[in-house]
Design an enzyme around this catalytic site. Structure first.
Site, short mmCIF file in Angstrom:
data_model
loop_
_atom_site.label_atom_id
_atom_site.label_comp_id
_atom_site.label_asym_id
_atom_site.label_seq_id
_atom_site.Cartn_x
_atom_site.Cartn_y
_atom_site.Cartn_z
N SER A 444 20.49 -26.14 13.24
CA SER A 444 20.50 -24.84 12.36
C SER A 444 19.07 -24.53 12.26
O SER A 444 18.71 -23.32 11.92
CB SER A 444 21.17 -24.77 11.29
OG SER A 444 20.68 -25.84 10.42
N LYS A 487 22.03 -21.44 1.94
CA LYS A 487 20.65 -21.44 2.45
C LYS A 487 20.02 -20.15 1.90
O LYS A 487 18.66 -20.42 1.59
CB LYS A 487 20.73 -21.34 3.99
CG LYS A 487 21.13 -22.69 4.45
CD LYS A 487 21.11 -22.62 6.28
CE LYS A 487 21.83 -24.02 6.79
NZ LYS A 487 21.86 -23.57 8.28
#
Length: 590
Positions: A444, A487
Site C-alpha cells: 500500500s 489511515k
C-alpha cells in the site's frame, strides 16, 4: 486527468435510501416476531443445505454430515439451533436401558423421563469431550453399574451441531463419532483400554445428522485430514455480509437487527438509531455497499447501547454514548502512539515542501488489540550516480515482507519502462521508511514510494501537507488498499495537532471511495474546507497534486522532461569520464 476531490457526503455511506425507508415504510416498525423470523431467514444458502440434510422423508442414502463455515460462538450456535429445530419433525422418544441381575436390556423409551430418551430434536455445543459426547459407564465401588447418556443419545433421531475446533483436537472422538453415525449404531466402549466393560451392554440404534461448524482454518485442517469425507459432505458458508443493491435489502437488514435485539431480550431499537447503526455497520465491513450479518458484532454493539438506553429504547443518544465510551476505553494505545509524533520522537512534516520525501500511510495491528491503528510514515528517497539499481533499505536489512518486496520491484519496473528504453539508467536510488524499526509488509506504500522516487529524480519538491496511500501496477495505475479509514484518520489527527492549514489532505485510490466511512471529526473538517481527500486513478494524477507539475504534458514543463534532461546530463558526464579514462589508459600503455 481524472482527479476527484471528494465531498463530505462522498466520504461516508449514503443514507438517503435509509432515511426514505424509515420515513415511509411502516411494515418493519415496530418489529413483530413470527415463525419466519429466524437466523436462516437471512441465510438462504445455509437454509438450503439444512433442508438437504434434514428432508421431510428420510432415507439411508441421504447425507448425514454438513460442514458450515462460520464462527464458533455460543450465540451463533444457539440461533442456529433454534432455526434448525423449525425444520425438523418431532422425533421418537428414543430408548431406555433396563438393569437386571448380570444383564442389561434395551427397549424403546415410553416417556421423556426414561434414562436414554431423546431430550430434543436439535442440540448444539461448541466444546466437547468423550463423556459429554458419548456418555459413560460408571461402576461405583461395591455398587451397581450406571449408564450416563451423552449428546448422541439426547439428540438421537435429530440433529447435533458441534464445534469443529474442539472435535479436531481429539481425533479419536471424531473417528468414533463418524463411524457411529455412518453405521447408525452406538456401541458402548471403555475409555480405558486396560479395563474392559464389566458387562455386555447392547448397542443402541442411532439416527443422527451432524452439522460441523468451524472457521476457514478448521475446515482446512479437516480437508487435509480426511479429503474423501470432506468432498462427500454438504457444504455451506454463513454469509457475514449482506450486499446492498436496493431498499428492500436495507429493510431486510433492519429487520435482522430487530430480530437479534428481540431474541436477546434487548431494548427496542428506535428509528433515530438506525442511521448511526448503518454507518457503524459499513465501517465494520469496510464497504458502503455491504452490511454485516455477524451476530456477535451486532449483539455486542446493541448490548453496549442498551447500557445507556432510556425507557427501554435504544435511540441515537444511547448509541452515540456507547460508541464514544467504547472508543475511549480502547484509545490508550492510539493516544500513546500519537504522543510519539506530537513530541517529535517520530518526525512527521505536514507543512513544508521537500524533495524526495513523502508522507505515506499504513496500518498497524498489535496482537491482542481489537482495532487497526492508522500510522503516518515518512518515506525518503535519494538519487546518486550508479547502475540503475533501486536499493530498498528495508529489504536489504531483512525488515520487509514478500508483498512489500513485490511492490518495490513493480516500482523499479515502471521506472525502467519509462526511462531506460535505449540505455541503462545512469543512476541508483535508495528508498527507506524513516524511523521504522520492525518488519513491514504490504504494497500500500508503493504509490508513495514511486512518487518520492520521481520527485528525487526530477528534483521537484513534494507538498508535505498531503499524505498518500495506494498500490500501483507496472503501468502506473493506482490500485485499492485496505484500512483506508484508519489511515486517513491517523494522518488527520497529526494535521489537527500541528494545525490545520486548509491545504492538507490525503490522496487515495479512486477504487477505495466505496470503502470510506470516516469519523465525525474528519467529516466536519472536510465540510469546513480544512481538510481534503482526493481520489486518483493513475500516478500522474497523484504527482500533479503533490508537485503542482504535470507528469507528461507536451505544452509545458513536465516531470518526465525534467528527468530525461537530468539523465542526459549524467550520461554526458559519464561519457566524458570514460573518454578521459580511455586516454589515460592508452598513455599508460605507451
Amino acid at each position: 486527468m481524472a482527479i476527484t476531490q471528494l465531498s463530505a457526503k462522498q466520504t461516508q455511506p449514503n443514507l438517503d435510501q435509509l432515511n426514505e425507508l424509515i420515513a415511509k415504510d411502516e411494515t418493519i416498525f415496530p418489529f413483530e416476531p413470527s415463525e419466519s423470523s429466524h437466523l436462516l431467514s437471512w441465510q438462504p444458502r445455509v437454509a438450503s443445505a439444512v433442508s438437504m440434510l434434514c428432508p421431510t422423508t428420510r432415507t439411508n442414502y441421504q447425507p448425514r454430515f454438513m460442514l458450515l463455515k462460520a464462527n464458533e460462538s455460543e450465540l451463533l450456535f444457539d440461533l442456529l439451533r433454534q432455526s434448525v429445530k423449525l425444520n425438523l419433525p418431532n422425533t421418537d422418544l428414543g430408548y431406555s436401558y433396563y438393569f437386571g441381575e448380570n444383564k442389561i436390556t434395551l427397549t424403546t423409551a415410553k416417556s421423556k423421563q426414561d434414562n436414554f430418551a431423546t431430550l430434543d430434536n436439535c442440540l448444539a455445543t461448541t466444546s466437547i469431550d468423550a463423556e459429554k459426547l458419548f456418555g459413560c459407564v460408571r461402576q461405583p465401588e461395591n455398587g451397581p453399574i450406571k449408564l450416563q447418556a451423552g449428546l448422541v443419545h439426547q439428540a438421537n433421531g435429530g440433529v447435533l451441531i458441534l464445534g469443529l475446533r474442539s472435535l479436531l483436537s481429539q481425533p479419536s472422538l471424531w473417528a468414533k463419532l463418524k463411524q457411529m453415525v455412518i453405521t447408525q449404531e452406538f456401541a458402548w466402549f471403555s475409555t480405558d483400554e486396560s479395563h474392559p466393560l464389566p458387562l455386555a451392554i447392547p448397542s443402541m440404534p442411532l439416527d443422527l445428522r451432524i452439522i460441523l461448524v468451524g472457521d476457514r482454518l478448521s475446515l482446512s485442517d479437516l480437508q487435509e485430514f480426511e479429503p474423501e469425507f470432506y468432498s462427500t459432505s454438504i457444504y455451506a458458508e454463513f454469509e457475514n455480509e449482506l450486499p446492498i443493491k436496493s431498499t428492500e435489502q436495507i429493510a431486510n437488514w433492519l429487520s435482522y437487527l430487530q430480530f437479534i435485539a428481540h431474541n436477546q431480550q434487548l431494548p427496542t431499537i428506535d428509528k433515530s438509531a438506525f442511521a448511526k447503526l448503518y454507518k457503524q455497520a459499513t465501517r465494520y465491513t469496510g464497504d458502503q455497499y455491504y452490511l454485516p450479518l455477524a451476530v456477535d458484532w451486532l449483539q455486542s454493539l446493541l448490548v453496549n447501547a442498551a447500557y445507556f438506553a432510556k425507557n427501554n429504547t435504544i435511540d441515537d443518544d444511547s448509541l452515540t454514548q456507547a460508541i464514544t465510551q467504547k472508543s475511549w476505553r480502547e484509545d490508550y494505545l492510539i493516544e500513546r502512539f500519537h504522543d510519539e509524533i506530537f513530541t517529535n520522537q517520530i518526525m512527521i512534516n505536514t507543512k513544508d515542501q521537500v524533495v524526495g520525501q513523502i508522507n505515506g500511510l499504513s496500518v498497524i495491528e498489535y496482537p491482542g488489540y481489537p482495532r487497526m491503528i492508522g500510522e503516518p510514515t515518512r518515506l525518503s528517497c535519494l538519487v546518486h550516480f550508479g547502475d540503475g539499481e533501486l536499493i530498498d533499505i528495508e529489504r536489504k536489512t531483512e525488515l520487509a515482507g514478500n508483498i512489500h518486496s513485490k511492490g518495490m520491484m513493480i516500482m523499479q519496473a515502471f521506472i525502467m519502462s519509462e526511462f531506460a528504453i535505449n540505455h541503462q539508467l545512469p543512476f541508483s536510488t535508495s528508498l527507506v521508511f524513516e524511523q521504522s524499526y520492525s518488519e513491514i509488509d504490504g504494497d500500500s506504500a508503493s504509490l508513495a514510494g514511486l512518487c518520492a522516487l520521481i520527485s528525487a529524480l526530477s528534483q521537484q519538491p513534494i507538498d508535505q501537507q498531503l499524505a498518500v496511500t495506494g498500490s500501483v501496477d507496472q503501468f502506473g495505475h493506482v490500485q485499492s488498499i485496505g484500512g483506508v479509514n484508519e489511515k486517513i484518520e491517523g494522518f488527520f489527527a497529526v494535521c489537527q495537532h500541528q494545525g490545520l492549514t486548509g491545504q492538507q489532505g490525503v490522496i487515495i485510490p479512486a477504487s477505495n471511495q466505496r470503502h470510506l466511512s470516516l469519523n465525525d471529526d474528519v467529516i466536519a473538517a472536510i465540510k469546513q474546507d480544512k481538510f481534503s481527500i482526493w481520489a486518483v486513478e493513475h500516478i500522474a494524477e497523484a504527482l500533479y497534486l503533490l508537485t503542482g507539475i504535470p507528469y507528461k504534458d507536451e505544452s509545458s514543463i513536465n516531470l518526465y522532461k525534467l528527468i530525461h534532461a537530468r539523465m542526459q546530463t549524467m550520461l554526458l558526464q559519464d561519457k566524458k569520464h570514460d573518454s578521459w579514462l580511455s586516454k589515460w589508459q592508452k598513455y599508460c600503455k605507451k
